[in-house]
Design a protein around this motif. Sequence first.
Motif, PDB file in Angstrom:
ATOM      1  N   GLN A   1       0.823  -1.211   0.000  1.00 38.04           N
ATOM      2  CA  GLN A   1       0.000   0.000   0.000  1.00 38.04           C
ATOM      3  C   GLN A   1       0.859   1.264   0.000  1.00 38.04           C
ATOM      4  O   GLN A   1       0.441   2.293  -0.521  1.00 38.04           O
ATOM      5  CB  GLN A   1      -0.906   0.035   1.224  1.00 38.04           C
ATOM      6  N   GLU A   2       2.041   1.181   0.566  1.00 38.71           N
ATOM      7  CA  GLU A   2       2.886   2.368   0.709  1.00 38.71           C
ATOM      8  C   GLU A   2       3.546   2.774  -0.601  1.00 38.71           C
ATOM      9  O   GLU A   2       4.069   3.871  -0.705  1.00 38.71           O
ATOM     10  CB  GLU A   2       3.965   2.125   1.774  1.00 38.71           C
ATOM     11  N   PHE A   3       3.554   1.911  -1.603  1.00 39.82           N
ATOM     12  CA  PHE A   3       4.223   2.228  -2.857  1.00 39.82           C
ATOM     13  C   PHE A   3       3.311   2.940  -3.844  1.00 39.82           C
ATOM     14  O   PHE A   3       3.786   3.567  -4.778  1.00 39.82           O
ATOM     15  CB  PHE A   3       4.797   0.960  -3.489  1.00 39.82           C
ATOM     16  N   SER A   4       2.017   2.842  -3.678  1.00 37.71           N
ATOM     17  CA  SER A   4       1.075   3.501  -4.574  1.00 37.71           C
ATOM     18  C   SER A   4       0.630   4.820  -3.959  1.00 37.71           C
ATOM     19  O   SER A   4       0.230   4.857  -2.784  1.00 37.71           O
ATOM     20  CB  SER A   4      -0.143   2.614  -4.815  1.00 37.71           C
ATOM     21  N   ILE A   5       0.679   5.900  -4.740  1.00 44.05           N
ATOM     22  CA  ILE A   5       0.265   7.198  -4.206  1.00 44.05           C
ATOM     23  C   ILE A   5      -1.237   7.271  -3.981  1.00 44.05           C
ATOM     24  O   ILE A   5      -1.720   8.207  -3.363  1.00 44.05           O
ATOM     25  CB  ILE A   5       0.715   8.340  -5.142  1.00 44.05           C
ATOM     26  N   PHE A   6      -1.976   6.280  -4.453  1.00 42.48           N
ATOM     27  CA  PHE A   6      -3.427   6.273  -4.297  1.00 42.48           C
ATOM     28  C   PHE A   6      -3.873   5.506  -3.052  1.00 42.48           C
ATOM     29  O   PHE A   6      -5.017   5.649  -2.627  1.00 42.48           O
ATOM     30  CB  PHE A   6      -4.088   5.672  -5.541  1.00 42.48           C
ATOM     31  N   THR A   7      -2.996   4.688  -2.457  1.00 44.94           N
ATOM     32  CA  THR A   7      -3.388   3.860  -1.310  1.00 44.94           C
ATOM     33  C   THR A   7      -2.498   4.055  -0.097  1.00 44.94           C
ATOM     34  O   THR A   7      -2.582   3.256   0.840  1.00 44.94           O
ATOM     35  CB  THR A   7      -3.364   2.367  -1.701  1.00 44.94           C
ATOM     36  N   VAL A   8      -1.644   5.087  -0.072  1.00 44.79           N
ATOM     37  CA  VAL A   8      -0.706   5.241   1.041  1.00 44.79           C
ATOM     38  C   VAL A   8      -1.435   5.446   2.362  1.00 44.79           C
ATOM     39  O   VAL A   8      -2.542   5.973   2.408  1.00 44.79           O
ATOM     40  CB  VAL A   8       0.270   6.422   0.813  1.00 44.79           C
ATOM     41  N   THR A   9      -0.781   4.995   3.426  1.00 45.58           N
ATOM     42  CA  THR A   9      -1.269   5.231   4.778  1.00 45.58           C
ATOM     43  C   THR A   9      -0.486   6.421   5.332  1.00 45.58           C
ATOM     44  O   THR A   9       0.253   7.085   4.614  1.00 45.58           O
ATOM     45  CB  THR A   9      -1.054   3.987   5.654  1.00 45.58           C
ATOM     46  N   GLU A  10      -0.624   6.681   6.609  1.00 49.44           N
ATOM     47  CA  GLU A  10       0.086   7.801   7.240  1.00 49.44           C
ATOM     48  C   GLU A  10       1.601   7.676   7.060  1.00 49.44           C
ATOM     49  O   GLU A  10       2.280   8.660   6.792  1.00 49.44           O
ATOM     50  CB  GLU A  10      -0.257   7.864   8.733  1.00 49.44           C
TER      51      GLU A  10
ATOM     52  N   ASP B   1      -4.316  18.459   8.259  1.00 50.74           N
ATOM     53  CA  ASP B   1      -4.583  17.784   6.993  1.00 50.74           C
ATOM     54  C   ASP B   1      -5.015  16.347   7.251  1.00 50.74           C
ATOM     55  O   ASP B   1      -4.391  15.640   8.038  1.00 50.74           O
ATOM     56  CB  ASP B   1      -3.340  17.752   6.103  1.00 50.74           C
ATOM     57  N   THR B   2      -6.068  15.921   6.570  1.00 50.32           N
ATOM     58  CA  THR B   2      -6.493  14.531   6.665  1.00 50.32           C
ATOM     59  C   THR B   2      -5.642  13.697   5.710  1.00 50.32           C
ATOM     60  O   THR B   2      -4.929  14.243   4.855  1.00 50.32           O
ATOM     61  CB  THR B   2      -7.976  14.387   6.299  1.00 50.32           C
ATOM     62  N   LEU B   3      -5.741  12.400   5.813  1.00 49.89           N
ATOM     63  CA  LEU B   3      -4.990  11.518   4.932  1.00 49.89           C
ATOM     64  C   LEU B   3      -5.430  11.711   3.480  1.00 49.89           C
ATOM     65  O   LEU B   3      -4.594  11.716   2.573  1.00 49.89           O
ATOM     66  CB  LEU B   3      -5.171  10.059   5.352  1.00 49.89           C
TER      67      LEU B   3
ATOM     68  N   LEU C   1     -12.202  22.501 -11.569  1.00 54.81           N
ATOM     69  CA  LEU C   1     -12.914  22.040 -10.377  1.00 54.81           C
ATOM     70  C   LEU C   1     -11.945  21.196  -9.560  1.00 54.81           C
ATOM     71  O   LEU C   1     -11.406  20.208 -10.059  1.00 54.81           O
ATOM     72  CB  LEU C   1     -14.143  21.207 -10.762  1.00 54.81           C
ATOM     73  N   LEU C   2     -11.706  21.595  -8.303  1.00 52.78           N
ATOM     74  CA  LEU C   2     -10.761  20.897  -7.437  1.00 52.78           C
ATOM     75  C   LEU C   2     -11.471  20.359  -6.208  1.00 52.78           C
ATOM     76  O   LEU C   2     -12.610  20.733  -5.912  1.00 52.78           O
ATOM     77  CB  LEU C   2      -9.633  21.851  -7.018  1.00 52.78           C
ATOM     78  N   THR C   3     -10.773  19.508  -5.456  1.00 50.73           N
ATOM     79  CA  THR C   3     -11.378  18.892  -4.278  1.00 50.73           C
ATOM     80  C   THR C   3     -11.159  19.696  -3.002  1.00 50.73           C
ATOM     81  O   THR C   3     -11.868  19.514  -2.038  1.00 50.73           O
ATOM     82  CB  THR C   3     -10.826  17.477  -4.055  1.00 50.73           C
ATOM     83  N   GLY C   4     -10.163  20.565  -2.965  1.00 47.48           N
ATOM     84  CA  GLY C   4      -9.909  21.333  -1.757  1.00 47.48           C
ATOM     85  C   GLY C   4      -8.826  22.375  -1.963  1.00 47.48           C
ATOM     86  O   GLY C   4      -8.156  22.408  -2.997  1.00 47.48           O
ATOM     87  N   TYR C   5      -8.667  23.225  -0.961  1.00 45.03           N
ATOM     88  CA  TYR C   5      -7.687  24.307  -1.040  1.00 45.03           C
ATOM     89  C   TYR C   5      -6.260  23.780  -1.119  1.00 45.03           C
ATOM     90  O   TYR C   5      -5.412  24.365  -1.779  1.00 45.03           O
ATOM     91  CB  TYR C   5      -7.827  25.242   0.156  1.00 45.03           C
ATOM     92  N   GLU C   6      -5.994  22.668  -0.428  1.00 49.83           N
ATOM     93  CA  GLU C   6      -4.639  22.124  -0.462  1.00 49.83           C
ATOM     94  C   GLU C   6      -4.274  21.649  -1.858  1.00 49.83           C
ATOM     95  O   GLU C   6      -3.137  21.795  -2.295  1.00 49.83           O
ATOM     96  CB  GLU C   6      -4.469  20.990   0.553  1.00 49.83           C
TER      97      GLU C   6
END
Length: 178
Positions: free
Chosen positions: A39-48, A66-68, A117-122
């Motif tokens: 999971q840590e190698f994919s930028i779509f499934t990383v954990t903390e 910031d949330t995950l 259209l974006l998902t958030g300010y970050e």
Amino acid sequence: MLIDRWPNFLQDILEFRKIAEAEQPEFDNAAQAVENLHQEFSIFTVTEIGAARWERILGIQRAPGDTLAQRRSKIQTRYLSQLPYTYRNLLRYLAQISGDFTVNLDYANYTLYLDILLTGYEQKEVLFAVLADMLPANILLKLKSLIPMTTDNAPITPAVGVFTQVRHRSEPIQRGES
């Protein structure tokens, strides 16, 4: 079980059975960590843990609170930018970031108009930084972003945060000045 991995003649000895029972929780934790490592190698499934690693690699500053999901969005926005920076790659990159965008390039005035259209300010901040690096120095960027926001107990989801930012990287020097 850990004891099952040992030779048969050691499995029958009481002391070795007790050692295996004591080490079993550590063995299970190590096996679970290895199992979750992909999971840590994919930028779509990383954990903390993976998000912290990718932020360090990409030079992204983590904002407090910031949330995950927000951190993943920042990482994806920065990671998905590709060299060489061409107009086609710009369009491909924006399609990966958001499915809803329009780009108008005013060749005569060296200005790029982007509505997205974006998902958030970050995500907006990271996108703005990537585009500042991606676009040539003589192109003026006019970015208009729409960020949907939810409010508690609202029957609809209002969209707020429509604004324009202008970025020009070059500092012109007047002729005759030294």
